[in-house]
Design an enzyme around this catalytic site. Structure first.
Site, PDB file in Angstrom:
ATOM      1  N   CYS A 156       4.899   1.898 -17.629  1.00 23.37           N
ATOM      2  CA  CYS A 156       4.944   2.121 -16.179  1.00 23.37           C
ATOM      3  C   CYS A 156       3.575   1.837 -15.536  1.00 23.37           C
ATOM      4  CB  CYS A 156       5.474   3.515 -15.860  1.00 23.37           C
ATOM      5  SG  CYS A 156       5.999   3.660 -14.138  1.00 23.37           S
ATOM      6  N   HIS A 207      10.683   3.674 -18.726  1.00 25.32           N
ATOM      7  CA  HIS A 207      10.196   4.868 -19.419  1.00 25.32           C
ATOM      8  C   HIS A 207      10.979   5.135 -20.699  1.00 25.32           C
ATOM      9  CE1 HIS A 207       7.261   6.439 -16.532  1.00 25.32           C
ATOM     10  NE2 HIS A 207       8.027   5.878 -15.613  1.00 25.32           N
ATOM     11  N   GLU A 226      10.126   6.730 -23.191  1.00 26.09           N
ATOM     12  CA  GLU A 226       9.891   8.100 -23.692  1.00 26.09           C
ATOM     13  C   GLU A 226      10.898   9.097 -23.113  1.00 26.09           C
ATOM     14  OE1 GLU A 226       8.212   6.657 -21.353  1.00 26.09           O
ATOM     15  OE2 GLU A 226       7.837   8.112 -19.755  1.00 26.09           O
TER      16      GLU A 226
END
Ligand code: MN
Length: 240
Positions: A96, A207, A209
């Site tokens: 990001c 993202h 994660e």
């Protein structure tokens, strides 16, 4: 131990640290202190630049009234960090804001606001909000076309991928040393790789994660490949 240096404002590293640990890495959080950069990287086998506020537009020679949560100290640290990681040949994963920092560090520019550039539908696709909160999971229709045989295509074993998305900026002019390997249909750049030699270098605008358990393994595969490369880096350093 495979030490992964993480640059983030999140006190415990949050989902970034969890994803690294799950992949077998040892998260180590960095202080935004450029003078202490080399000391902090001394034992690192990989570097992760995380999400956050916008890069100060002056860093890429522009101005914007829509830059949000600018932190010049963090900018200074992370611009130095991504360059130093490159010099040292450290495996690097940029997420990001991280991919935006890397693009600026290597001479590129940013779209200061996707809504202003492409309109409200594009803005909503890249930051889907429910009750004023951006959705952290996968976004229907946020589908990447991935360049065949790229590192990313190899890692996720696919040339099309639905991901999450929580950003209002993106790469505009791509740095000469980076290579676009993933885009959404509206032309937003979502993934870049290095043109320079590196054991592992990947920048993603979304993202992974946040979607480790949601996408048939693509998100966790990104962290697994990154930490594996860091493990090789650590082994080769120990052999010297
Ligand atoms: Mn996006």
């Amino acid at each position: 131990m495979i030490a992964i240096a993480i640059s983030t404002t999140i006190a415990d590293g949050g989902e970034y640290a969890c994803a690294v640990a799950t992949a077998g890495g040892e998260p180590q959080l960095l202080d935004f202190d450029p003078a202490a950069l080399d000391d902090q990287l001394a034992g690192a086998a990989g570097v992760l630049l995380s999400g956050g506020g916008d890069v100060e537009p002056a860093r890429y020679g522009e101005s914007s009234d829509l830059a949000d949560e600018v932190d010049p100290r963090r900018d200074a640290f992370e611009l130095a960090l991504v360059r130093r990681a490159r010099e040292r040949g450290l495996p690097t994963l940029c997420i990001c804001r991280g991919v935006q920092v890397a693009n600026v560090a290597f001479g590129g520019t940013l779209v200061d606001d996707i809504g202003r550039a492409l309109g409200p539908a594009a803005a909503a696709l890249h930051r889907w909000e429910v009750d004023g909160e951006s959705v952290r999971g996968l976004i229907d229709g946020h589908t990447l076309a991935i360049r065949p045989r790229s590192l990313l295509a190899t890692i996720v074993a696919n040339e099309s991928l639905v991901t999450g998305s929580r950003h209002h900026q993106s790469i505009a002019r791509v740095a000469a040393d980076l290579d676009v390997v993933g885009t959404t249909a509206d032309g937003i750049i979502e993934a870049v790789e290095a043109r320079f030699a590196s054991p592992f270098w990947l920048g993603v605008q979304w993202h992974p994660e946040s979607t480790l358990a949601q996408d048939d393994g693509a998100s966790s595969a990104i962290f697994a490949a990154f930490v594996a490369a860091a493990g090789h880096f650590a082994d080769s350093r120990n052999d010297r």
